[in-house]
Design a protein around this motif. Structure first.
Motif, short mmCIF file in Angstrom:
data_model
loop_
_atom_site.label_atom_id
_atom_site.label_comp_id
_atom_site.label_asym_id
_atom_site.label_seq_id
_atom_site.Cartn_x
_atom_site.Cartn_y
_atom_site.Cartn_z
N ALA A 330 4.85 -102.95 -16.52
CA ALA A 330 6.00 -102.23 -17.07
C ALA A 330 6.64 -102.99 -18.22
O ALA A 330 7.03 -102.41 -19.24
CB ALA A 330 7.02 -101.97 -15.97
N LYS A 334 6.97 -101.01 -21.75
CA LYS A 334 8.28 -100.46 -22.11
C LYS A 334 8.56 -100.48 -23.61
O LYS A 334 9.16 -99.53 -24.14
CB LYS A 334 9.38 -101.21 -21.35
N TYR A 363 7.26 -98.66 -10.62
CA TYR A 363 7.28 -98.63 -12.09
C TYR A 363 8.60 -98.05 -12.59
O TYR A 363 9.14 -98.50 -13.61
CB TYR A 363 6.10 -97.80 -12.62
N LEU A 368 10.23 -98.00 -16.50
CA LEU A 368 9.49 -96.93 -17.15
C LEU A 368 10.04 -95.57 -16.70
O LEU A 368 10.39 -95.38 -15.53
CB LEU A 368 8.01 -97.00 -16.83
#
Length: 467
Positions: A330, A334, A363, A368
């Motif tokens: 993540a 991102k 996640y 996210l």
């Protein structure tokens, strides 16, 4: 100053050529893919340089052999090193093939020893092989640390039994060996923790040896693919002519090192129809991320940018990493777009071992913007074949483009195939992620960071745009 006569000029040029022919190892400068292949030797016991024809694969394999045999490593070398003389084998299909490729690259042509990659000053005694004119059986090579390395030339047609018995530091296979010969060669290095490397064009398709490197993941193994685009000695304007000269069924193998997959290839589409140079994305295009979860096989992700006016989807980024937790993935993903929605597969509802949270939730908590539900078409269906057909139709009609620098994506694209009518579920992580994204395009949204601000309010202050 006296002007040289033509014969004197010819003699001088011949002398210069002779000098240059004896500096081949010193003058070797690898292309990026060749350098990556050498570098992988520091951490991988088995390596494959899978490349098209005439791209420099044999020269690369020979240069590595010469460095180990002589100990004359250059300053740029980041691969495996030996600080002592080594015992080694180098091999080709037949005696003739071994003489004309492996031996020529290392020693020079018959009658001209020292004009190959092993410097003349390092060459010691040589023993001729029986039954093949000009073929050397074994040669000694002076090592920089003192003492003599020993190199023996072998052939595949000798059979597996003739590959038994010896203990070696490295084995170099030039052109693809039979699986049983490869296994014996690898076994010769077990006691020393030595190296084995292969340099070939995969014209035999998805053979047992090729599958070992492409489908059977191992920390001991590395596969480096070198295409015609990676070979700087071939001018760009010559590449199209070279490609056109190959038979269609061999074109991808001979130019890009892609195993011949025949009718089993899922996307029989020329890469030239997909690849485009990267460019800044217009702010009104909508974005969508898509992820395929993994652990022992890679977690893979793609970013899609959709030009809705032309209905063209551009794949602008990809990510593929093995054995990392959701928080790590993540954090890497991102920056692609903090508010960008993410499509995810059915196993996102699975809980981690020991009763942990579902993957999609992990996640989501890591930052996210995961979609509420797993990837599906608008009618709720999740057919794999429907997703593949949508991808294929977009490819064939020019409505799916891929940024040309995304080598990992193109690598999977080339190998994605069926066996007995079924999709082979190996080395397909980015392909799966792309399919999830196409299924969920309706959820894509514009990147708020790229959109222009709204008009100022009556009071003169500018409001922030929230979408």
């Amino acid at each position: 100053m006296r002007r040289l006569r033509p014969r004197e000029v010819e003699a001088l040029l011949a002398d210069l050529a002779a000098v240059e022919s004896r500096r081949r190892l010193e003058d070797y400068r690898p292309y990026p893919k060749q350098a990556a292949f050498h570098r992988a030797g520091a951490s991988h016991r088995e390596r494959l340089l899978r490349a098209g024809n005439q791209l420099g694969k044999t020269w690369c394999g020979g240069a590595e052999a010469a460095y180990h045999l002589t100990g004359l490593y250059p300053d740029w070398w980041r691969g495996r090193r030996w600080a002592r003389p080594v015992m080694a084998w180098a091999a080709g299909h037949t005696g003739e093939a071994t003489r004309d490729t492996v031996q020529r690259v290392l020693l020079g042509r018959p009658g001209s020893p020292g004009t190959g990659l092993i410097p003349a000053a390092a060459l010691g005694s040589a023993m001729a092989a029986r039954g093949q004119g000009g073929l050397v059986d074994r040669v000694t090579v002076a090592h920089a640390a003192g003492g003599q390395s020993v190199l023996k030339f072998k052939t595949y047609d000798q059979g597996r039994e003739r590959w038994q018995g010896e203990t070696l530091d490295f084995v170099w296979f030039d052109e693809e060996p039979p699986a049983d010969v490869y296994s014996e060669g690898l076994t010769r290095t077990n006691a020393t923790g030595g190296l084995v490397w292969l340099t070939f064009t995969p014209l035999l398709g998805m053979s047992e040896v090729v599958r070992r490197f492409l489908m059977e993941h191992s920390p001991d193994r590395a596969d480096i693919c070198m295409t015609i685009e990676d070979a700087a000695h071939i001018p760009p304007d010559a590449r199209a002519r070279i490609l056109a000269a190959y038979p269609p069924h061999e074109r991808e193998a001979r130019a890009r090192g892609v195993p011949a997959l025949g009718s089993g290839r899922i996307f029989p589409v020329a890469e030239s129809l997909l690849a485009v140079a990267a460019f800044p994305l217009p702010p009104h295009w909508v974005l969508l991320g898509a992820i395929d979860f993994g652990w022992d096989h890679p977690t893979a992700a793609v970013r899609l940018a959709w030009d809705r006016d032309a209905d063209i989807v551009y794949l602008t980024a990809c990510y593929r990493v093995v054995e990392a937790v959701p928080a790590i993935h993540a954090a890497a993903l991102k920056p692609w777009g903090p508010a960008m929605p993410w499509a995810w597969p059915h196993d996102g509802v699975n809980r981690s071992p020991g009763g942990g949270k579902p993957l999609a939730q992990q996640y989501r908590e890591a930052g996210l913007n995961m979609l509420a539900d797993r990837a599906a078409f608008a009618d709720g269906s999740t057919s794999v074949e429907a997703g593949l057909m949508e991808l294929l139709q977009r490819m064939q009609t020019g409505r799916l483009k891929v940024f040309a620098h995304l080598a990992d994506w193109f690598e999977e694209f080339r190998l994605y195939h069926r066996k007995d009518g079924r999709v082979v579920k190996q080395a397909d992580d980015l392909m799966d992620a792309t399919r999830y994204g196409i299924m969920c395009l309706r959820h894509a949204r514009a990147d708020e960071r790229l959109l222009p601000p709204p008009p100022a309010s009556e009071g003169g202050a500018s409001d922030s745009w929230m979408g």
